[in-house]
Write a protein that holds these residues in place. Structure first.
Motif, PDB file in Angstrom:
ATOM      1  N   TRP A 266     -16.800  18.670  13.268  1.00 36.72           N
ATOM      2  CA  TRP A 266     -18.289  19.122  13.195  1.00 36.72           C
ATOM      3  C   TRP A 266     -18.680  19.951  14.535  1.00 36.72           C
ATOM      4  O   TRP A 266     -18.058  19.296  15.358  1.00 36.72           O
ATOM      5  N   PHE A 267     -19.195  20.797  14.215  1.00 32.83           N
ATOM      6  CA  PHE A 267     -19.778  21.655  15.161  1.00 32.83           C
ATOM      7  C   PHE A 267     -21.103  22.339  14.615  1.00 32.83           C
ATOM      8  O   PHE A 267     -20.985  22.903  13.698  1.00 32.83           O
ATOM      9  N   ASN A 268     -22.215  22.419  15.648  1.00 34.39           N
ATOM     10  CA  ASN A 268     -23.432  22.894  15.040  1.00 34.39           C
ATOM     11  C   ASN A 268     -23.825  22.465  13.795  1.00 34.39           C
ATOM     12  O   ASN A 268     -24.118  22.986  13.008  1.00 34.39           O
ATOM     13  N   SER A 269     -23.772  21.123  13.537  1.00 33.76           N
ATOM     14  CA  SER A 269     -23.951  20.515  12.224  1.00 33.76           C
ATOM     15  C   SER A 269     -23.204  20.747  11.199  1.00 33.76           C
ATOM     16  O   SER A 269     -23.690  20.971   9.746  1.00 33.76           O
ATOM     17  N   SER A 270     -22.194  21.706  11.131  1.00 32.38           N
ATOM     18  CA  SER A 270     -21.409  22.187  10.071  1.00 32.38           C
ATOM     19  C   SER A 270     -19.787  21.729  10.371  1.00 32.38           C
ATOM     20  O   SER A 270     -19.477  21.539  11.353  1.00 32.38           O
ATOM     21  N   LEU A 271     -19.335  21.415   9.150  1.00 33.74           N
ATOM     22  CA  LEU A 271     -17.934  21.051   9.053  1.00 33.74           C
ATOM     23  C   LEU A 271     -17.224  22.424   9.465  1.00 33.74           C
ATOM     24  O   LEU A 271     -17.454  23.249   8.618  1.00 33.74           O
ATOM     25  N   HIS A 272     -16.164  22.417  10.202  1.00 31.64           N
ATOM     26  CA  HIS A 272     -15.274  23.289  10.454  1.00 31.64           C
ATOM     27  C   HIS A 272     -13.711  23.077  10.267  1.00 31.64           C
ATOM     28  O   HIS A 272     -13.402  21.941  10.551  1.00 31.64           O
ATOM     29  N   ALA A 273     -12.952  24.152   9.687  1.00 30.31           N
ATOM     30  CA  ALA A 273     -11.497  23.826   9.440  1.00 30.31           C
ATOM     31  C   ALA A 273     -11.048  25.013  10.344  1.00 30.31           C
ATOM     32  O   ALA A 273     -11.245  26.092  10.150  1.00 30.31           O
TER      33      ALA A 273
END
Length: 609
Positions: A266-273
């Protein structure tokens, strides 16, 4: 959990194919960050034709990364990924060396080494913290999945599965809702194991569609979710996630599959892959209920692995092939590639300084203007007591005379501290050896090239590990260069080879380059000549400056001549003869910003930073 908590907990690891790079033929890396907010990168890689090594790259906010070798004794061809984690106040890294599991932890300015498991380890490790307990999981050579933990009183272990697990895949590990979770490749598929503290392990098979065994797997435990990302049998990259209210759900991330391991967090309230397709790195992120994707260039046109980490408002993607150049995203700048390194002509001024202190000056390519004028914390009274050199972002001082310890001492100060703070430590070498050769700090430790009073009658090479310079040399060997050559030139390490730049008594009347290294059978070091070459530079220039070998381009070993006397321009001049031309042509010839009157006032070297 906080943004990208999987990385911070050391859970952002998964298996990938061997890396292909300009300087290394295989290896991988993991990222974490120390509590002072610096980006930390750890990598196991194999130098072509030599042992594998554990490399450490670090720097504030990813800028001006410095490198060091933490372990150069790994078996040749060692593969896999270190697992980095913060535990308490200490940065820790776990890695496989042969069949052993090694832990290094950083405390009070130095790395300490511990062998956690002496033999039988077959996979790279995963790590996590369960409440206040440090855990590491791995697969043994017999196929058992083992959880090993330490609460501060020593290591304990429990076998999760007694067999049928595949050590070619790295387990993933994390903490979710107070439970410890492990994903491991067993009985031909990825299996999910979990347990409450003090309870037995429970397991579940997550479905045939999930992870057929290609590429890697990653898990994240942030934002109240348990997220798993990996390749599926339909040729797509998928996300599976679990919440206490809804159980397991799934969705595709991208139409293609990851070529290597994947990362999720998670980064900046978003899930990142983060993943690679072989030619590009991808930052995919969850935008509402759908996934968006942003491809980024690999450093050399192709890449086989990527890592990701968040630091405050910055998000990093790191290409396995060149950790020095991570991509960083910030709200103000978007994506930007960092640390495109430059060659800089460094001048450590030890005489005639107006400040009474030793000064550091640097001019970057094309060497016409300065980017550094700094007064260091070293007194100019130290002039004559040793040698000074800029090595990356460090001002390195080997004190070889008048030491209080009776030993040759290593002192270095960092650019981040304006060269006022760093390390001061006695080495293993007695100060009586101070006048018997040359001392250098290189990425795999301290090198002493002994050119006088050797017992063998030959030039000798002695190496100390960088992580413990007070330990005895791990390498002490005579070379094939007679001691009679000691005053005929300069000696330096060139990777795993010894370079002799012959400036006097040359049969050719030219400056000559001679390189000796390991024989083809690998039975001895510095015993077989690799190169004898007369260069374009006249031997008459021997006293007009300093000569050294630097790699101005990948694979090259260019001969550098910093001319500090008798220049036609009244400036210090910089020349380079390309190894690609057999040192017969100059690929650099320029007057620099330095006045030649400063030539005898200090130490000169070409520095890559």
């Amino acid at each position: 959990m906080t943004a990208l908590a999987a990385v911070l907990a050391g859970q952002f690891l998964a298996q990938a194919p061997a890396s292909a790079a300009l300087m290394y033929d295989q290896g991988g890396f993991a990222t974490s960050y120390a509590q002072d907010g610096t980006l930390q990168i750890f990598r196991v890689a194999t130098n072509i034709g030599n042992n594998s090594k554990l490399y450490h790259y670090y720097g504030h906010a990813g800028e001006n990364l410095t490198s060091e070798v933490l372990d150069d004794g790994l078996p040749f061809g060692e593969k896999g990924f270190p697992s980095a984690i913060n535990y308490g106040t200490s940065l820790q890294v776990f890695y496989k060396s042969g069949g052993a599991l090694i832990r290094k932890y950083y405390n009070a300015g130095w790395w300490t080494t511990e062998t956690v498991v002496g033999s039988g380890v077959n996979s790279s490790p995963a790590t996590a913290v369960d409440i206040s307990t440090l855990h590491t999981a791995y697969v043994t050579s017999s196929g058992a999945l083992v959880d090993r933990w330490n609460s501060g009183g020593g290591w304990s272990s429990q076998t999760v599965v007694p067999g049928s697990c595949d050590g070619s895949f790295t387990p993933a590990m994390g903490n979710f809702n107070g439970q410890l979770h492990i994903l491991a490749h067993c009985v031909g598929s990825w299996i999910h194991f979990w347990k409450d503290p003090g309870s037995p392990w429970t397991s579940e098979f997550l479905g045939k569609k999930m992870f057929p065994g290609t590429g890697g797997i990653a898990l994240s435990t942030g934002n109240g979710e348990f997220d798993v990302v990996g390749n599926a049998t339909d040729g797509k990259l998928w996300r599976w996630w679990y919440t206490s209210n809804d159980g397991w759900r799934e969705q595709p991330i991208a139409n293609g599959q990851a070529a290597g391991r994947v990362q999720v967090g998670w980064f900046n309230s978003s899930l990142h892959a983060a993943w690679v397709d072989g030619t590009r790195m991808h930052n995919s992120w969850l935008n509402g209920s759908t996934w968006s994707d942003e491809p980024l260039a690999c450093n050399f046109g192709a890449c086989s692995d990527v890592d990701a980490v968040a630091l405050g408002t910055s998000y990093f993607l790191v290409d396995t092939q060149e950790p020095y150049h991570p991509w960083r995203w910030t709200p103000s700048d978007g994506w930007r590639q960092l640390n495109i390194p430059q060659w800089k002509l460094a001048f450590v001024k030890t005489k005639n300084t107006g400040s009474g202190m030793i000064e550091v000056h640097q001019t970057p390519d094309p060497y016409q203007s300065f980017d550094m004028h700094v007064t260091s914390g070293f007194s100019a009274a130290e002039d004559g007591n040793g040698t000074f050199e800029m090595v990356g972002n460090k001002l390195v001082y080997f004190k070889t005379r008048n030491t209080g310890s009776g030993k040759v001492e290593l002192h270095y100060r960092t650019a981040e501290s304006n060269f006022s703070d760093g390390v001061s430590i006695p080495t293993w070498f007695d100060v009586a050896d101070g006048a018997n050769g040359v001392f250098n700090l290189v990425d795999d430790g301290i090198v002493f090239i002994k050119t006088r009073n050797t017992g063998s009658g030959m030039i000798e090479v002695h190496k100390l590990p960088s992580w413990n310079p007070q330990a005895p040399p791990y390498l002490s060997t005579a070379t094939n260069i007679p001691l009679a050559e000691a005053d005929n030139g300069v000696f330096q390490m060139g990777g795993e080879s010894l370079v002799f730049i012959k400036t006097r008594n040359t049969g050719s009347g030219k400056i000559e380059v001679h390189i000796t290294g390991t024989d083809t059978a690998g039975s001895c070091s510095f015993c077989q000549w690799l190169l004898h070459r007369a260069t374009v530079f006249n031997a008459g220039d021997r006293d007009n400056g300093t000569f050294s070998i630097r790699s101005l381009t990948p694979y090259s070993r260019d001969l550098i001549f910093i001319k500090t006397r008798n220049t036609s321009t009244g400036k210090v001049e910089l020349f380079a003869a390309s190894s690609d031309t057999g040192y017969q042509q100059q690929n650099l010839a320029t007057a620099t910003a330095y006045n030649v009157s400063d030539g005898p006032n200090g130490w000169w070297n070409l520095n890559h930073t």
